[in-house]
Design a protein around this motif. Sequence first.
Motif, PDB file in Angstrom:
ATOM      1  N   PRO B 137       0.799  -1.220   0.000  1.00  0.00           N
ATOM      2  CA  PRO B 137       0.000   0.000   0.000  1.00  0.00           C
ATOM      3  C   PRO B 137       0.834   1.274   0.000  1.00  0.00           C
ATOM      4  O   PRO B 137       0.872   1.987   0.997  1.00  0.00           O
ATOM      5  CB  PRO B 137      -0.810  -0.136   1.289  1.00  0.00           C
ATOM      6  N   ASN B 138       1.512   1.563  -1.032  1.00  0.00           N
ATOM      7  CA  ASN B 138       2.208   2.847  -1.059  1.00  0.00           C
ATOM      8  C   ASN B 138       2.292   3.403  -2.466  1.00  0.00           C
ATOM      9  O   ASN B 138       2.169   2.676  -3.453  1.00  0.00           O
ATOM     10  CB  ASN B 138       3.602   2.733  -0.435  1.00  0.00           C
ATOM     11  N   GLY B 139       2.467   4.681  -2.515  1.00  0.00           N
ATOM     12  CA  GLY B 139       2.563   5.330  -3.808  1.00  0.00           C
ATOM     13  C   GLY B 139       3.192   6.697  -3.663  1.00  0.00           C
ATOM     14  O   GLY B 139       3.408   7.192  -2.552  1.00  0.00           O
ATOM     15  N   LEU B 140       3.498   7.300  -4.790  1.00  0.00           N
ATOM     16  CA  LEU B 140       4.169   8.595  -4.792  1.00  0.00           C
ATOM     17  C   LEU B 140       3.455   9.547  -5.739  1.00  0.00           C
ATOM     18  O   LEU B 140       2.942   9.129  -6.775  1.00  0.00           O
ATOM     19  CB  LEU B 140       5.614   8.451  -5.286  1.00  0.00           C
ATOM     20  N   LEU B 141       3.418  10.813  -5.357  1.00  0.00           N
ATOM     21  CA  LEU B 141       3.025  11.866  -6.284  1.00  0.00           C
ATOM     22  C   LEU B 141       4.277  12.663  -6.606  1.00  0.00           C
ATOM     23  O   LEU B 141       4.996  13.091  -5.697  1.00  0.00           O
ATOM     24  CB  LEU B 141       1.967  12.779  -5.670  1.00  0.00           C
ATOM     25  N   LEU B 142       4.522  12.834  -7.880  1.00  0.00           N
ATOM     26  CA  LEU B 142       5.722  13.554  -8.306  1.00  0.00           C
ATOM     27  C   LEU B 142       5.340  14.704  -9.224  1.00  0.00           C
ATOM     28  O   LEU B 142       4.279  14.703  -9.846  1.00  0.00           O
ATOM     29  CB  LEU B 142       6.684  12.614  -9.041  1.00  0.00           C
ATOM     30  N   GLY B 143       6.215  15.675  -9.300  1.00  0.00           N
ATOM     31  CA  GLY B 143       5.997  16.795 -10.191  1.00  0.00           C
ATOM     32  C   GLY B 143       7.266  17.627 -10.287  1.00  0.00           C
ATOM     33  O   GLY B 143       8.322  17.263  -9.749  1.00  0.00           O
ATOM     34  N   SER B 155       1.383  10.449 -10.614  1.00  0.00           N
ATOM     35  CA  SER B 155       1.381   9.604  -9.419  1.00  0.00           C
ATOM     36  C   SER B 155       1.704   8.180  -9.835  1.00  0.00           C
ATOM     37  O   SER B 155       1.426   7.769 -10.959  1.00  0.00           O
ATOM     38  CB  SER B 155       0.016   9.653  -8.717  1.00  0.00           C
ATOM     39  N   ILE B 156       2.328   7.456  -8.938  1.00  0.00           N
ATOM     40  CA  ILE B 156       2.619   6.049  -9.217  1.00  0.00           C
ATOM     41  C   ILE B 156       2.267   5.231  -7.986  1.00  0.00           C
ATOM     42  O   ILE B 156       2.629   5.580  -6.866  1.00  0.00           O
ATOM     43  CB  ILE B 156       4.091   5.844  -9.645  1.00  0.00           C
ATOM     44  N   SER B 157       1.520   4.168  -8.210  1.00  0.00           N
ATOM     45  CA  SER B 157       1.087   3.292  -7.128  1.00  0.00           C
ATOM     46  C   SER B 157       1.529   1.868  -7.443  1.00  0.00           C
ATOM     47  O   SER B 157       1.674   1.496  -8.602  1.00  0.00           O
ATOM     48  CB  SER B 157      -0.434   3.324  -6.977  1.00  0.00           C
ATOM     49  N   MET B 158       1.709   1.104  -6.388  1.00  0.00           N
ATOM     50  CA  MET B 158       2.149  -0.289  -6.560  1.00  0.00           C
ATOM     51  C   MET B 158       1.063  -1.212  -6.016  1.00  0.00           C
ATOM     52  O   MET B 158       0.539  -0.994  -4.926  1.00  0.00           O
ATOM     53  CB  MET B 158       3.456  -0.513  -5.818  1.00  0.00           C
ATOM     54  N   TYR B 159       0.749  -2.240  -6.781  1.00  0.00           N
ATOM     55  CA  TYR B 159      -0.302  -3.177  -6.404  1.00  0.00           C
ATOM     56  C   TYR B 159       0.221  -4.599  -6.485  1.00  0.00           C
ATOM     57  O   TYR B 159       1.162  -4.902  -7.221  1.00  0.00           O
ATOM     58  CB  TYR B 159      -1.506  -3.026  -7.336  1.00  0.00           C
ATOM     59  N   ASP B 160      -0.466  -5.463  -5.759  1.00  0.00           N
ATOM     60  CA  ASP B 160      -0.062  -6.864  -5.783  1.00  0.00           C
ATOM     61  C   ASP B 160      -0.764  -7.636  -6.889  1.00  0.00           C
ATOM     62  O   ASP B 160      -0.486  -8.802  -7.112  1.00  0.00           O
ATOM     63  CB  ASP B 160      -0.330  -7.533  -4.429  1.00  0.00           C
ATOM     64  N   SER B 161      -1.708  -7.009  -7.536  1.00  0.00           N
ATOM     65  CA  SER B 161      -2.389  -7.668  -8.651  1.00  0.00           C
ATOM     66  C   SER B 161      -2.649  -6.635  -9.732  1.00  0.00           C
ATOM     67  O   SER B 161      -2.504  -5.431  -9.495  1.00  0.00           O
ATOM     68  CB  SER B 161      -3.698  -8.299  -8.174  1.00  0.00           C
ATOM     69  N   SER B 162      -3.053  -7.121 -10.867  1.00  0.00           N
ATOM     70  CA  SER B 162      -3.215  -6.208 -11.998  1.00  0.00           C
ATOM     71  C   SER B 162      -4.259  -5.136 -11.717  1.00  0.00           C
ATOM     72  O   SER B 162      -5.380  -5.440 -11.300  1.00  0.00           O
ATOM     73  CB  SER B 162      -3.625  -7.003 -13.237  1.00  0.00           C
ATOM     74  N   PRO B 163      -3.913  -3.876 -11.931  1.00  0.00           N
ATOM     75  CA  PRO B 163      -4.901  -2.807 -11.767  1.00  0.00           C
ATOM     76  C   PRO B 163      -5.793  -2.647 -12.985  1.00  0.00           C
ATOM     77  O   PRO B 163      -6.637  -1.758 -13.021  1.00  0.00           O
ATOM     78  CB  PRO B 163      -4.024  -1.570 -11.556  1.00  0.00           C
ATOM     79  N   ILE B 164      -5.615  -3.508 -13.974  1.00  0.00           N
ATOM     80  CA  ILE B 164      -6.401  -3.389 -15.196  1.00  0.00           C
ATOM     81  C   ILE B 164      -7.732  -4.086 -14.957  1.00  0.00           C
ATOM     82  O   ILE B 164      -7.873  -5.285 -15.182  1.00  0.00           O
ATOM     83  CB  ILE B 164      -5.652  -4.008 -16.387  1.00  0.00           C
ATOM     84  N   HIS B 237       4.653  14.024  -2.535  1.00  0.00           N
ATOM     85  CA  HIS B 237       3.931  13.376  -1.445  1.00  0.00           C
ATOM     86  C   HIS B 237       4.078  11.864  -1.578  1.00  0.00           C
ATOM     87  O   HIS B 237       4.079  11.329  -2.685  1.00  0.00           O
ATOM     88  CB  HIS B 237       2.452  13.761  -1.522  1.00  0.00           C
ATOM     89  N   ARG B 238       4.224  11.215  -0.436  1.00  0.00           N
ATOM     90  CA  ARG B 238       4.216   9.747  -0.421  1.00  0.00           C
ATOM     91  C   ARG B 238       2.961   9.317   0.321  1.00  0.00           C
ATOM     92  O   ARG B 238       2.746   9.731   1.460  1.00  0.00           O
ATOM     93  CB  ARG B 238       5.460   9.205   0.276  1.00  0.00           C
ATOM     94  N   TYR B 239       2.113   8.548  -0.312  1.00  0.00           N
ATOM     95  CA  TYR B 239       0.842   8.206   0.318  1.00  0.00           C
ATOM     96  C   TYR B 239       0.776   6.717   0.614  1.00  0.00           C
ATOM     97  O   TYR B 239       1.427   5.897  -0.015  1.00  0.00           O
ATOM     98  CB  TYR B 239      -0.350   8.630  -0.548  1.00  0.00           C
ATOM     99  N   VAL B 240      -0.027   6.408   1.601  1.00  0.00           N
ATOM    100  CA  VAL B 240      -0.200   5.039   2.054  1.00  0.00           C
ATOM    101  C   VAL B 240      -1.684   4.726   2.069  1.00  0.00           C
ATOM    102  O   VAL B 240      -2.492   5.534   2.520  1.00  0.00           O
ATOM    103  CB  VAL B 240       0.386   4.846   3.467  1.00  0.00           C
ATOM    104  N   VAL B 241      -2.045   3.581   1.579  1.00  0.00           N
ATOM    105  CA  VAL B 241      -3.448   3.182   1.513  1.00  0.00           C
ATOM    106  C   VAL B 241      -3.684   2.028   2.471  1.00  0.00           C
ATOM    107  O   VAL B 241      -2.947   1.051   2.459  1.00  0.00           O
ATOM    108  CB  VAL B 241      -3.816   2.752   0.079  1.00  0.00           C
ATOM    109  N   SER B 242      -4.696   2.161   3.281  1.00  0.00           N
ATOM    110  CA  SER B 242      -5.016   1.091   4.222  1.00  0.00           C
ATOM    111  C   SER B 242      -5.591  -0.107   3.495  1.00  0.00           C
ATOM    112  O   SER B 242      -6.441   0.042   2.617  1.00  0.00           O
ATOM    113  CB  SER B 242      -6.026   1.589   5.251  1.00  0.00           C
TER     114      SER B 242
END
Lengths: 149, 354
Positions: B137-143, B155-164, B237-242
């Motif tokens: 559960p983490n991701g970044l916002l860049l600019g 923004s870039i987020s990482m998932y354990d399964s396909s987000p498609i 920003h670095r964000y975390v998703v519960s």
Amino acid sequence: MSFESFAVRDGIRVRAGLVAAYGPQVGSDAAAEALSYGWEHWDRIGEMANPAGYLYRVGQTAARKARRATPIADTVEHASIPDVEPALIPALADLSESQRICVLLVVAFGWTRVETGELLGIDESTVRTHLRRGLAHLRNALEVSTDVH
Amino acid sequence: MSTDLDDQLAMYGRWLERRCGTDLHAPEPGKIALSPTDVASRSVNDMEVATPTLQPRRRLLLAVAACVVIGVGIAGLAVANRQSSAPPTPVNDAVASIDPPGSLWVLPDPVDRYQLLNGYSFTSRPDPESDVESFAPNGLLLGVVDGAGYIGLRSISMYDSSPIVNGDWSPVDTPSGPAFVTNEPAVLVAQQRNDRWLLVTTSSETQLALDLLDVVSIDEQNELDVDVDVDDLVVIHRYVVSPADVGYTASFQALTVDQSLLTVETATASTPLFPAAGVAERIEPTQINGARAWIATRADPEGEWNALVWSQTPNRIVAVSGQVGLDEVTQLALRLRAVDETAWKLALPDATAD
């Protein structure tokens, strides 16, 4: 293949797809932008396996910018069109974008399902599904309209 | 008038051609050699399109915010009807410390100052089949720094399964490997890295998203690492998703007496900046009634688009936006009050829900 050869056939397909997706105004402008981009970068794009699909996506990006200012319901214009059943227009607007593109490209403009799938980057079988569901929705909408009137 | 559907569509097609002033029909066979088709088998593109086409613009923030919960594990919170009789409180007087049990419902006060339209709410529940433990559960916002704000948002987020999970995705080759691109609801690029998936979001330029894939990696601690020396990128920003998140969203449009149309949205997100990457070209920090907020802007063909977005609770954001001046956006934002679900539905009797 030269860009000119590409434009004669596939350029029309790119334009048809974008008009089907975004309407005559935004779609035409997006197609012009996409084909202009294709002409400028043909050395690279001409080597791609699916240049029409690539330029369609370029057009999508251009249309998306323009469409922010245009409600999607306007994609299918609510103008009075001679000889066209009025209920067809809102029914087309109700379709998903993919369904509308597949219906218009295949039925209204005569492109094959394979050509349509190539443009959209989807399988022919998926085009068939969009087509079947889209036409079913339209038939239902037109029948309902007939019943009401 | 012909009642045959094919005839009707053919006539509509010819009308479109006249409107465009150009041919849109496939050339007749034999006149031009058919180009070889190269339709590779792409199972990822076989998914049914589920994105509603009506009113996509007002749902941009919501749809992008909903991306936060893609791949998240078990269903967690249940939607609870909030039928409290407590007096309404300004949503932006201060940031509350507790999330509401469901959607955050807001209305302008007084409510009759605007004509309210197109109420809509939906709850996106995680896939119960997903493996919660392996979710990253983490991701970044860049600019890129631009005065007091940032441009070139990604923004870039990482998932354990396909987000498609829905929409039309097209395969694209990148220096870091094959990826998939879609343009709805924003520009999204998904790429598999070993057993993880990366999802890059940006507002318009696909190349911005593709460029980011070239400089991002997953480090030994299983966190995203970006080479920020490239292209003057900074991590905003670095964000975390519960893992327990369920996406709650609610929106409506507000028409002013001079026919300006604004959109109000509330959504589940750990930061108001996460969806900003999907809709804004520039962001700048500001304050609204003492709460930290962000001004998000972009240049549309028919005028400037402005938005104010802030976190009302740790995991609920509010956004007010429109192709209107920032003053009008701010006026409506200052008038918003938290209400219960019943009051919201009374004010928006035709609201729909998914």
